[in-house]
Design a protein around this motif. Sequence first.
Motif, PDB file in Angstrom:
ATOM      1  N   GLU A 197      -8.138   3.210  -8.566  1.00 21.35           N
ATOM      2  CA  GLU A 197      -7.392   4.292  -7.942  1.00 21.35           C
ATOM      3  C   GLU A 197      -5.904   4.021  -8.106  1.00 21.35           C
ATOM      4  N   ASN A 247      -2.092   5.441  -6.906  1.00 23.75           N
ATOM      5  CA  ASN A 247      -1.321   6.292  -6.005  1.00 23.75           C
ATOM      6  C   ASN A 247       0.172   6.058  -6.231  1.00 23.75           C
ATOM      7  N   PHE A 299       3.979   6.654  -4.584  1.00 20.56           N
ATOM      8  CA  PHE A 299       4.697   6.925  -3.347  1.00 20.56           C
ATOM      9  C   PHE A 299       6.190   7.056  -3.655  1.00 20.56           C
ATOM     10  N   LYS A 322      -5.472  -5.220  -5.247  1.00 24.54           N
ATOM     11  CA  LYS A 322      -4.479  -4.226  -5.635  1.00 24.54           C
ATOM     12  C   LYS A 322      -3.230  -4.855  -6.245  1.00 24.54           C
ATOM     13  N   SER A 351       0.887   2.130  -6.514  1.00 24.88           N
ATOM     14  CA  SER A 351      -0.179   1.259  -6.016  1.00 24.88           C
ATOM     15  C   SER A 351      -1.432   1.471  -6.847  1.00 24.88           C
TER      16      SER A 351
END
Length: 201
Positions: free
Chosen positions: A76, A78, A80, A172, A186
Amino acid sequence: TEIASKIPVHRVNIYDILKRLTEKGLVSSVIEGKSKFYSATEPDYFLKILQQKEDMFKKILPTLELKRNSSKENYEVNVFQGKKGIQAILEDTLKQSKTIRVFGAQGNFAENLPIYFEQYNMKRQKSKAKMKIIHSEKLREWRNKHPIEFADVKFISQLYDSPATTFIYGDKVAIILWMTPPIGISISSKELFKSYLAFFN
Protein backbone atom coordinates in the motif's frame (compact mmCIF):
# COMPACT_ATOMS: atom_id res chain seq x y z
CA THR A 1 -14.24 -39.40 -45.91
CA GLU A 2 -17.64 -37.79 -45.53
CA ILE A 3 -16.53 -35.91 -42.37
CA ALA A 4 -13.32 -34.78 -44.05
CA SER A 5 -15.34 -33.27 -46.89
CA LYS A 6 -17.26 -31.05 -44.45
CA ILE A 7 -14.56 -29.65 -42.15
CA PRO A 8 -11.18 -27.99 -42.87
CA VAL A 9 -9.13 -30.80 -41.28
CA HIS A 10 -6.92 -33.29 -43.08
CA ARG A 11 -8.46 -36.74 -43.31
CA VAL A 12 -5.50 -38.36 -41.49
CA ASN A 13 -6.04 -36.10 -38.46
CA ILE A 14 -9.75 -36.80 -38.28
CA TYR A 15 -9.13 -40.34 -36.97
CA ASP A 16 -7.15 -38.93 -34.03
CA ILE A 17 -9.81 -36.31 -33.32
CA LEU A 18 -12.62 -38.89 -33.40
CA LYS A 19 -10.64 -41.15 -31.09
CA ARG A 20 -10.20 -38.35 -28.52
CA LEU A 21 -13.86 -37.35 -28.77
CA THR A 22 -14.87 -40.97 -28.24
CA GLU A 23 -12.65 -41.21 -25.15
CA LYS A 24 -14.36 -38.08 -23.78
CA GLY A 25 -17.76 -39.63 -24.40
CA LEU A 26 -18.73 -36.97 -26.92
CA VAL A 27 -18.89 -39.30 -29.92
CA SER A 28 -20.10 -42.87 -30.28
CA SER A 29 -19.56 -45.25 -33.20
CA VAL A 30 -21.04 -48.38 -34.71
CA ILE A 31 -19.65 -50.73 -37.39
CA GLU A 32 -21.96 -51.75 -40.14
CA GLY A 33 -20.35 -54.10 -42.62
CA LYS A 34 -16.99 -52.63 -43.54
CA SER A 35 -17.93 -49.10 -42.55
CA LYS A 36 -17.79 -47.31 -39.22
CA PHE A 37 -20.46 -44.72 -38.55
CA TYR A 38 -19.98 -41.96 -35.99
CA SER A 39 -22.68 -40.16 -34.05
CA ALA A 40 -22.53 -37.20 -31.70
CA THR A 41 -23.66 -37.70 -28.13
CA GLU A 42 -26.90 -36.11 -26.94
CA PRO A 43 -26.40 -32.31 -26.65
CA ASP A 44 -27.25 -32.20 -22.92
CA TYR A 45 -24.21 -34.42 -22.26
CA PHE A 46 -22.00 -31.44 -23.16
CA LEU A 47 -23.70 -29.46 -20.40
CA LYS A 48 -23.07 -32.28 -17.90
CA ILE A 49 -19.35 -32.24 -18.80
CA LEU A 50 -19.19 -28.46 -18.30
CA GLN A 51 -20.94 -28.82 -14.94
CA GLN A 52 -18.49 -31.53 -13.88
CA LYS A 53 -15.54 -29.29 -14.82
CA GLU A 54 -17.09 -26.38 -12.96
CA ASP A 55 -17.54 -28.54 -9.84
CA MET A 56 -13.92 -29.72 -10.08
CA PHE A 57 -12.69 -26.15 -10.47
CA LYS A 58 -14.74 -24.97 -7.47
CA LYS A 59 -13.05 -27.64 -5.35
CA ILE A 60 -9.53 -26.48 -6.23
CA LEU A 61 -10.37 -22.75 -6.34
CA PRO A 62 -9.52 -22.09 -2.65
CA THR A 63 -6.12 -23.74 -3.13
CA LEU A 64 -5.40 -21.67 -6.25
CA GLU A 65 -6.38 -18.44 -4.46
CA LEU A 66 -4.14 -19.33 -1.53
CA LYS A 67 -1.17 -19.95 -3.82
CA ARG A 68 -1.81 -16.73 -5.72
CA ASN A 69 -2.05 -14.63 -2.56
CA SER A 70 1.04 -16.20 -1.01
CA SER A 71 3.13 -15.44 -4.10
CA LYS A 72 1.84 -11.92 -4.58
CA GLU A 73 2.79 -9.39 -1.93
CA ASN A 74 0.15 -6.96 -0.82
CA TYR A 75 1.45 -3.42 -0.58
CA GLU A 76 0.00 0.00 0.00
CA VAL A 77 1.26 3.46 -0.89
CA ASN A 78 -0.05 6.64 0.70
CA VAL A 79 0.99 10.22 0.02
CA PHE A 80 0.63 12.90 2.70
CA GLN A 81 1.01 16.65 2.25
CA GLY A 82 1.45 19.42 4.77
CA LYS A 83 2.52 19.39 8.39
CA LYS A 84 -0.59 17.52 9.54
CA GLY A 85 0.12 14.81 7.01
CA ILE A 86 3.71 14.46 8.23
CA GLN A 87 2.45 14.21 11.79
CA ALA A 88 0.14 11.36 10.71
CA ILE A 89 3.16 9.44 9.38
CA LEU A 90 5.19 10.09 12.53
CA GLU A 91 2.31 8.98 14.74
CA ASP A 92 2.18 5.78 12.70
CA THR A 93 5.85 5.07 13.48
CA LEU A 94 4.98 4.97 17.18
CA LYS A 95 2.08 2.56 16.62
CA GLN A 96 3.90 0.16 14.32
CA SER A 97 7.30 -0.47 15.83
CA LYS A 98 9.46 -0.58 18.94
CA THR A 99 12.53 0.26 16.87
CA ILE A 100 12.43 3.19 14.47
CA ARG A 101 15.36 3.56 12.10
CA VAL A 102 16.02 6.92 10.48
CA PHE A 103 18.57 8.14 7.95
CA GLY A 104 18.97 11.33 5.98
CA ALA A 105 17.91 13.29 9.07
CA GLN A 106 19.19 16.87 8.98
CA GLY A 107 17.27 18.36 11.88
CA ASN A 108 14.33 19.29 9.64
CA PHE A 109 11.83 17.58 11.94
CA ALA A 110 12.84 19.73 14.91
CA GLU A 111 13.05 22.85 12.75
CA ASN A 112 9.73 22.49 10.91
CA LEU A 113 7.63 20.97 13.71
CA PRO A 114 9.30 22.17 16.93
CA ILE A 115 6.31 21.71 19.25
CA TYR A 116 5.28 18.37 17.82
CA PHE A 117 8.95 17.29 17.85
CA GLU A 118 8.94 17.57 21.65
CA GLN A 119 5.57 15.83 21.93
CA TYR A 120 6.70 13.03 19.62
CA ASN A 121 9.80 12.28 21.65
CA MET A 122 7.83 12.32 24.90
CA LYS A 123 5.37 9.80 23.43
CA ARG A 124 8.21 7.70 22.05
CA GLN A 125 10.04 7.58 25.36
CA LYS A 126 6.80 6.72 27.16
CA SER A 127 6.17 3.82 24.80
CA LYS A 128 9.87 2.85 25.04
CA ALA A 129 10.24 2.98 21.27
CA LYS A 130 13.95 3.14 20.48
CA MET A 131 15.40 5.15 17.61
CA LYS A 132 18.45 4.35 15.55
CA ILE A 133 19.57 7.41 13.63
CA ILE A 134 22.20 7.87 10.95
CA HIS A 135 23.27 11.49 10.58
CA SER A 136 25.60 13.14 8.13
CA GLU A 137 28.93 14.03 9.76
CA LYS A 138 28.10 17.73 9.39
CA LEU A 139 25.32 17.34 12.00
CA ARG A 140 27.53 15.93 14.76
CA GLU A 141 27.85 19.27 16.55
CA TRP A 142 24.12 20.01 16.20
CA ARG A 143 23.12 16.61 17.56
CA ASN A 144 25.49 16.96 20.52
CA LYS A 145 23.67 20.17 21.38
CA HIS A 146 20.27 18.53 20.91
CA PRO A 147 20.53 15.02 22.37
CA ILE A 148 17.48 12.75 22.55
CA GLU A 149 16.86 9.82 24.85
CA PHE A 150 16.36 6.19 23.81
CA ALA A 151 18.33 6.77 20.62
CA ASP A 152 21.51 5.35 19.12
CA VAL A 153 23.13 7.86 16.79
CA LYS A 154 25.80 7.18 14.19
CA PHE A 155 27.56 9.62 11.88
CA ILE A 156 28.71 8.87 8.36
CA SER A 157 30.42 10.70 5.53
CA GLN A 158 28.58 13.63 3.98
CA LEU A 159 28.81 11.76 0.70
CA TYR A 160 25.80 9.77 1.89
CA ASP A 161 23.80 12.86 2.80
CA SER A 162 20.21 13.03 1.60
CA PRO A 163 17.68 15.87 1.27
CA ALA A 164 14.92 13.49 2.43
CA THR A 165 14.40 11.81 5.78
CA THR A 166 13.64 8.10 5.60
CA PHE A 167 11.90 6.19 8.41
CA ILE A 168 12.09 2.39 8.48
CA TYR A 169 9.65 0.81 10.90
CA GLY A 170 7.19 -2.07 11.24
CA ASP A 171 6.81 -3.35 7.69
CA LYS A 172 6.85 0.16 6.28
CA VAL A 173 9.14 2.74 4.74
CA ALA A 174 8.25 6.43 4.95
CA ILE A 175 10.12 9.10 3.01
CA ILE A 176 9.65 12.72 4.00
CA LEU A 177 10.61 15.59 1.70
CA TRP A 178 11.01 18.77 3.71
CA MET A 179 9.82 21.18 1.05
CA THR A 180 7.07 23.78 1.34
CA PRO A 181 4.64 22.27 2.07
CA PRO A 182 6.35 19.03 3.16
CA ILE A 183 5.39 15.79 1.45
CA GLY A 184 5.48 12.31 2.94
CA ILE A 185 5.27 8.98 1.12
CA SER A 186 4.40 5.94 3.21
CA ILE A 187 4.88 2.50 1.65
CA SER A 188 3.68 -0.66 3.34
CA SER A 189 5.71 -3.54 1.87
CA LYS A 190 7.58 -6.36 3.58
CA GLU A 191 9.98 -6.74 0.67
CA LEU A 192 10.76 -3.02 0.53
CA PHE A 193 11.14 -2.93 4.31
CA LYS A 194 13.68 -5.77 4.20
CA SER A 195 15.61 -4.04 1.42
CA TYR A 196 15.79 -0.69 3.24
CA LEU A 197 16.66 -2.41 6.52
CA ALA A 198 19.59 -4.16 4.85
CA PHE A 199 20.71 -0.85 3.35
CA PHE A 200 20.43 0.86 6.75
CA ASN A 201 22.43 -1.86 8.48
